[in-house]
Design an enzyme around this catalytic site. Structure first.
Site, PDB file in Angstrom:
ATOM      1  N   LYS A  78       1.376  23.796  36.416  1.00  0.00           N
ATOM      2  CA  LYS A  78       1.877  23.158  37.663  1.00  0.00           C
ATOM      3  C   LYS A  78       0.949  23.512  38.899  1.00  0.00           C
ATOM      4  CE  LYS A  78       7.044  23.446  36.919  1.00  0.00           C
ATOM      5  NZ  LYS A  78       8.272  23.780  37.418  1.00  0.00           N
ATOM      6  N   ASP A 114      11.251  20.707  42.605  1.00  0.00           N
ATOM      7  CA  ASP A 114      12.024  22.000  42.092  1.00  0.00           C
ATOM      8  C   ASP A 114      12.826  22.620  43.312  1.00  0.00           C
ATOM      9  OD1 ASP A 114      11.474  22.010  39.457  1.00  0.00           O
ATOM     10  OD2 ASP A 114       9.646  23.596  39.624  1.00  0.00           O
TER      11      ASP A 114
END
Ligand code: NAP
Length: 295
Positions: A78, A114
């Site tokens: 990420k 997220d």
């Protein structure tokens, strides 16, 4: 049931989306995205690609020539993927990590769903966060997403507890400036999980560590010292309650795991990759079916 609609055949016109991660065998994202494609009758498939650290950059460079519409990123990619994006959304920049790469006419755009996913799920659980104190355990990628989500839900004070204290302090410092500055951020060590005066003030505790599913136990937390209406949320999800949630259940506190966050971030990613919304409830049903759960 919508998630059991059979997909059409794969042909030369089938377009791919997917996820890069290492390990990747456990990913539930293919089940969710492919159920949505089948329900919409779209000629698309979502594939889990096992991409190691060393393979990440060449794999990302393959997205445009292979006409892959978009990919999700999971551990350990990420943060490293940021470096090769042609463009970064404000959210990707804020979180310092991306979980979505969108192929926009050959340009790679990095985004992160997220925090928005968790914000939506916490909102759906109806927890009154506004003007209250909350605790986030963990200061990695999920920790940052949780801090941002809780601040956007207007928490007055977000306490970040982490094993490595400097990581929690760095997060608190980073968010103290800019759009989230109305919230007070504090960094503490895991010892504070037994600090009864802090625990007595909480309306919500979020586990954003990778602990509690298998392996090491969740650190000692005095669940009974929290108010009876304190809500416990684990970003992890599983067939059965995680270790973090098992303590909350024993103390008769309300709780939820990260299945809802996974669905919400997945629905947002689906929209980014495909330009259409996933049909309501299809991705959730597919996830719960795969987990063997009813809710
Ligand atoms: P990460 O960046 O590697 O962070 C891991 C965190 O766990 C750090 O705070 C780390 O503390 C802590 N930790 C690890 N081992 C520990 C131990 N033995 N004792 C105490 N603390 C420990 O990982 P991440 O990307 O934030 O992911 C964390 C979890 O969030 C993942 O397991 C994932 O399943 C979940 N997640 C769920 C969703 C969803 O949609 N539901 C989305 C994203 C992530 P240190 O800083 O001290 O190392």
């Amino acid at each position: 049931m919508a998630s059991s609609v059979r997909p059409g055949p794969i042909s030369a016109t089938t377009r791919l989306t997917g996820i890069f991660g290492d390990p990747i065998g456990h990913s539930l994202s293919p089940a969710m995205h492919n159920a949505a494609y089948a329900a919409l009758g779209m000629d698309r498939r979502y594939v889990a690609f096992h991409v190691t650290r060393a393979e990440l950059l060449p794999a990302l460079r393959g997205i445009a020539p292979l006409k892959i519409a978009g990919v999700n990123l999971t551990l350990p990619h990420k943060a490293r993927a940021l470096a090769v994006m042609d463009e970064l959304t404000a959210e990707g920049e804020l979180l310092g990590a991306i979980n979505c790469v969108i192929n926009r006419d050959g340009k790679l755009v990095g985004d992160n769903t997220d925090a928005r996913g968790l914000e939506r799920d916490l909102h759906a659980h109806g927890i009154g966060i506004a003007a209250r104190t909350v605790l986030v355990v963990g200061a990695g990628g999920a920790g940052a997403a949780a801090v941002v989500a809780l601040s956007r839900l207007k928490a007055a004070r977000v306490v970040i507890a982490n094993r490595t204290a400097r990581r929690a302090s760095a997060l608190a410092r980073r968010f103290a400036q800019g759009a989230l500055r109305r919230t007070r951020f504090e960094a503490v060590g895991l010892r504070e999980l037994v600090n009864s005066s802090l625990l007595a003030e909480l309306v919500c505790v979020v586990n954003a560590t990778s602990l509690g599913l298998t392996g090491a136990d969740f650190p000692h937390l005095e669940y009974d010292a929290t108010p009876p209406n304190c809500f416990f949320y684990d970003t992890l999800y599983a067939r059965r309650p995680t270790r973090f949630l098992a303590g909350a259940i024993r103390a008769r506190r309300k709780c939820a795991d990260g299945a809802g966050m996974l669905v919400e971030q997945g629905e947002l990613a689906f929209n980014l990759f495909n330009g259409v919304r996933a049909p309501h409830g299809v991705m959730r049903r597919a996830l719960l079916d795969t987990l063997g759960r009813t809710r």
